[in-house]
Design a protein around this motif. Structure first.
Motif, PDB file in Angstrom:
ATOM      1  N   GLY A 146       0.921  -1.137  -0.143  1.00  0.00           N
ATOM      2  CA  GLY A 146      -0.053  -0.005  -0.057  1.00  0.00           C
ATOM      3  C   GLY A 146       0.964   1.247  -0.020  1.00  0.00           C
ATOM      4  N   SER A 147       1.769   1.075   0.726  1.00  0.00           N
ATOM      5  CA  SER A 147       2.777   2.330   1.018  1.00  0.00           C
ATOM      6  C   SER A 147       3.644   2.588  -0.337  1.00  0.00           C
ATOM      7  CB  SER A 147       3.967   2.029   1.925  1.00  0.00           C
ATOM      8  OG  SER A 147       4.840   3.282   1.941  1.00  0.00           O
ATOM      9  N   LEU A 148       3.894   1.446  -1.071  1.00  0.00           N
ATOM     10  CA  LEU A 148       4.628   1.412  -2.344  1.00  0.00           C
ATOM     11  C   LEU A 148       3.641   2.186  -3.452  1.00  0.00           C
ATOM     12  CD1 LEU A 148       7.213   0.580  -4.052  1.00  0.00           C
ATOM     13  CD2 LEU A 148       6.101  -1.565  -4.463  1.00  0.00           C
ATOM     14  N   ALA A 149       2.446   1.577  -3.339  1.00  0.00           N
ATOM     15  CA  ALA A 149       1.569   2.095  -4.234  1.00  0.00           C
ATOM     16  C   ALA A 149       1.152   3.700  -4.061  1.00  0.00           C
ATOM     17  CB  ALA A 149       0.214   1.498  -4.208  1.00  0.00           C
ATOM     18  N   ASP A 150       1.350   4.157  -3.232  1.00  0.00           N
ATOM     19  CA  ASP A 150       1.369   5.642  -2.725  1.00  0.00           C
ATOM     20  C   ASP A 150       2.464   6.350  -3.324  1.00  0.00           C
ATOM     21  OD1 ASP A 150      -0.915   5.463  -1.369  1.00  0.00           O
ATOM     22  OD2 ASP A 150      -0.325   5.431   0.670  1.00  0.00           O
ATOM     23  N   ARG A 151       3.741   5.812  -3.249  1.00  0.00           N
ATOM     24  CA  ARG A 151       4.761   6.397  -3.683  1.00  0.00           C
ATOM     25  C   ARG A 151       5.080   6.362  -5.221  1.00  0.00           C
ATOM     26  NH1 ARG A 151       7.203   4.104   1.398  1.00  0.00           N
ATOM     27  NH2 ARG A 151       7.600   6.212   2.478  1.00  0.00           N
ATOM     28  N   ILE A 152       4.926   5.058  -5.617  1.00  0.00           N
ATOM     29  CA  ILE A 152       4.944   5.016  -7.320  1.00  0.00           C
ATOM     30  C   ILE A 152       3.716   5.119  -7.974  1.00  0.00           C
ATOM     31  CG2 ILE A 152       7.330   4.115  -6.797  1.00  0.00           C
ATOM     32  CD1 ILE A 152       6.185   1.501  -7.748  1.00  0.00           C
ATOM     33  N   GLY A 153       2.484   4.815  -7.627  1.00  0.00           N
ATOM     34  CA  GLY A 153       1.329   4.818  -8.178  1.00  0.00           C
ATOM     35  C   GLY A 153       0.540   3.752  -8.239  1.00  0.00           C
ATOM     36  N   MET A 170      -0.032  -6.824  -3.458  1.00  0.00           N
ATOM     37  CA  MET A 170       0.097  -5.705  -4.407  1.00  0.00           C
ATOM     38  C   MET A 170      -1.248  -5.239  -4.904  1.00  0.00           C
ATOM     39  SD  MET A 170       3.790  -6.652  -6.068  1.00  0.00           S
ATOM     40  CE  MET A 170       4.006  -5.060  -7.085  1.00  0.00           C
ATOM     41  N   MET A 171      -1.869  -6.247  -5.380  1.00  0.00           N
ATOM     42  CA  MET A 171      -3.393  -5.687  -6.098  1.00  0.00           C
ATOM     43  C   MET A 171      -4.284  -5.253  -4.925  1.00  0.00           C
ATOM     44  SD  MET A 171      -4.051  -8.555  -8.757  1.00  0.00           S
ATOM     45  CE  MET A 171      -3.974  -9.977  -7.655  1.00  0.00           C
ATOM     46  N   MET A 172      -4.380  -5.960  -3.616  1.00  0.00           N
ATOM     47  CA  MET A 172      -5.498  -5.465  -2.872  1.00  0.00           C
ATOM     48  C   MET A 172      -5.441  -4.055  -2.411  1.00  0.00           C
ATOM     49  SD  MET A 172      -8.081  -6.392  -1.536  1.00  0.00           S
ATOM     50  CE  MET A 172      -8.277  -8.289  -1.546  1.00  0.00           C
ATOM     51  N   PRO A 173      -4.567  -3.297  -1.902  1.00  0.00           N
ATOM     52  CA  PRO A 173      -4.512  -1.999  -1.483  1.00  0.00           C
ATOM     53  C   PRO A 173      -5.014  -1.032  -2.834  1.00  0.00           C
ATOM     54  CG  PRO A 173      -2.369  -2.540  -1.079  1.00  0.00           C
ATOM     55  CD  PRO A 173      -3.185  -3.657  -1.421  1.00  0.00           C
ATOM     56  N   SER A 174      -4.172  -1.508  -3.862  1.00  0.00           N
ATOM     57  CA  SER A 174      -4.539  -0.653  -5.208  1.00  0.00           C
ATOM     58  C   SER A 174      -5.892  -0.805  -5.375  1.00  0.00           C
ATOM     59  CB  SER A 174      -3.596  -1.206  -6.313  1.00  0.00           C
ATOM     60  OG  SER A 174      -2.124  -0.968  -5.845  1.00  0.00           O
TER      61      SER A 174
END
Length: 129
Positions: A31-38, A79-83
């Protein structure tokens, strides 16, 4: 599975638990990675990782290989769930639409975790081969 993969009882437990352990351990990081890179790149990378792990699991020849494949599926799932939720909330701006979208998301996610039918049906093609 025990006969085909010659899996021990311990391996059978790890086959079931490997996905959940990796998924739960990486959910916040993803989730944090998705916030940072999209959201979209993380979602697509997760989808690719989950699909590759599924193919790997389908053709695994041992219990250890299946455990590793299930763990890689956990990476993709995390990787998919929070996105998916983040994409949902950004797509639906109107309050009523957003509530409906989140309700559908939560309902289908809950069904995916609780209904035992789809995983069993997913193994049918492998059994037919």
């Amino acid at each position: 599975m025990v006969r085909d993969l010659h899996a021990t009882t311990t391996e059978l437990q790890w086959i079931v638990g490997a996905y959940v352990i990796v998924f739960a351990g990486l959910l916040l990081v993803a989730g944090s990675l998705a916030d940072r890179i999209g959201r979209k790149p993380v979602f697509l990378a997760g989808l690719a990782a989950f699909a590759a792990g599924s193919c790997w699991a389908a053709f695994s020849g041992s219990g250890g290989m299946l455990i590793a494949a299930r763990a890689s599926m956990g990476i993709g799932g995390a990787m998919m769930m929070p996105s998916t939720l983040a994409i949902n909330t950004s797509m639906f701006r109107d309050g009523a639409e957003r509530q409906r979208a989140i309700g559908v998301w939560a309902g289908t996610t809950g069904l995916g975790w609780t209904v035992p039918g789809p995983p069993r049906l997913g193994g049918r093609p492998a059994l037919a081969a």
